[in-house]
Design a protein around this motif. Structure first.
Motif, mmCIF file in Angstrom:
data_model
loop_
_atom_site.group_PDB
_atom_site.id
_atom_site.type_symbol
_atom_site.label_atom_id
_atom_site.label_comp_id
_atom_site.label_asym_id
_atom_site.label_seq_id
_atom_site.Cartn_x
_atom_site.Cartn_y
_atom_site.Cartn_z
ATOM 1 N N ALA A 40 0.843 -1.184 0.000
ATOM 2 C CA ALA A 40 0.000 0.000 0.000
ATOM 3 C C ALA A 40 0.883 1.240 0.000
ATOM 4 O O ALA A 40 2.042 1.192 0.417
ATOM 5 N N PRO A 41 0.340 2.378 -0.442
ATOM 6 C CA PRO A 41 1.139 3.606 -0.466
ATOM 7 C C PRO A 41 1.714 3.924 0.908
ATOM 8 O O PRO A 41 0.990 3.944 1.904
ATOM 9 N N GLY A 42 3.013 4.157 0.966
ATOM 10 C CA GLY A 42 3.663 4.529 2.211
ATOM 11 C C GLY A 42 3.867 3.406 3.198
ATOM 12 O O GLY A 42 4.301 3.659 4.335
ATOM 13 N N LYS A 43 3.583 2.170 2.784
ATOM 14 C CA LYS A 43 3.719 1.036 3.700
ATOM 15 C C LYS A 43 4.675 0.000 3.126
ATOM 16 O O LYS A 43 4.975 0.000 1.937
ATOM 17 N N ASP A 89 -7.639 -2.359 1.458
ATOM 18 C CA ASP A 89 -7.047 -3.347 0.559
ATOM 19 C C ASP A 89 -6.379 -2.694 -0.648
ATOM 20 O O ASP A 89 -5.743 -3.393 -1.447
ATOM 21 N N THR A 90 -6.535 -1.386 -0.778
ATOM 22 C CA THR A 90 -5.906 -0.672 -1.883
ATOM 23 C C THR A 90 -4.393 -0.832 -1.821
ATOM 24 O O THR A 90 -3.764 -0.519 -0.803
ATOM 25 N N ALA A 91 -3.821 -1.336 -2.916
ATOM 26 C CA ALA A 91 -2.378 -1.609 -2.939
ATOM 27 C C ALA A 91 -1.999 -2.122 -4.325
ATOM 28 O O ALA A 91 -2.871 -2.455 -5.135
ATOM 29 N N VAL A 92 -0.703 -2.194 -4.545
ATOM 30 C CA VAL A 92 -0.194 -2.947 -5.690
ATOM 31 C C VAL A 92 0.025 -4.380 -5.213
ATOM 32 O O VAL A 92 0.662 -4.600 -4.183
ATOM 33 N N TYR A 93 -0.532 -5.310 -5.954
ATOM 34 C CA TYR A 93 -0.447 -6.726 -5.594
ATOM 35 C C TYR A 93 0.589 -7.403 -6.488
ATOM 36 O O TYR A 93 0.561 -7.251 -7.719
ATOM 37 N N TYR A 94 1.469 -8.174 -5.836
ATOM 38 C CA TYR A 94 2.578 -8.815 -6.524
ATOM 39 C C TYR A 94 2.520 -10.332 -6.367
ATOM 40 O O TYR A 94 2.269 -10.851 -5.274
ATOM 41 N N CYS A 95 2.830 -11.005 -7.440
ATOM 42 C CA CYS A 95 3.030 -12.443 -7.427
ATOM 43 C C CYS A 95 4.501 -12.707 -7.096
ATOM 44 O O CYS A 95 5.384 -11.951 -7.530
#
Length: 115
Positions: A40-43, A89-95
């Motif tokens: 997530a932004p800033g996390k 839950d807003t975030a960039v999700y990575y595999c």
């Protein structure tokens, strides 16, 4: 070489659902546990869910009962079904996968939960 390509992100309203998919190549998919992380932004990046090569699963507490991880060894894909989405839950999700001790990441897919 190892490639992980995520898809399925987007904008969704709170309470909605999204299904993320990760297409893997360059390794024997069925031999390895697969993971979904998010940032997530800033996390810091955090582990969201994992699925072992045998099919056992792990979920971080904040997504238990809402997210489901699954894999299709025949198609070398891992999916993350996300229901009852929340703004947090807003975030960039990575595999992610670890092969012989080396971590591999996809480029990520952005999930935005907002009204």
């Amino acid at each position: 070489q190892v490639h992980l390509v995520e898809s399925g992100g987007g904008l969704v309203q709170p309470g909605g659902s999204l299904r993320l998919s990760c297409a893997a190549s360059g390794f024997i998919f069925s031999n390895y546990a697969m993971n979904w992380y998010r940032q997530a932004p800033g996390k810091e990046r955090e582990l969201v869910a994992a699925i072992a090569n045998g099919g056992s699963t792990y979920y971080t507490d904040s997504v238990k009962g809402r997210f489901t991880i699954s894999r299709d060894n025949g198609k070398s894909t891992v999916a993350l079904q996300m229901n009852s989405l929340k703004p947090v839950d807003t975030a960039v999700y990575y595999c992610h996968v670890i092969i012989f001790g080396a971590p591999y990441w996809g480029r990520g897919t952005l999930v935005t939960v907002s009204s």
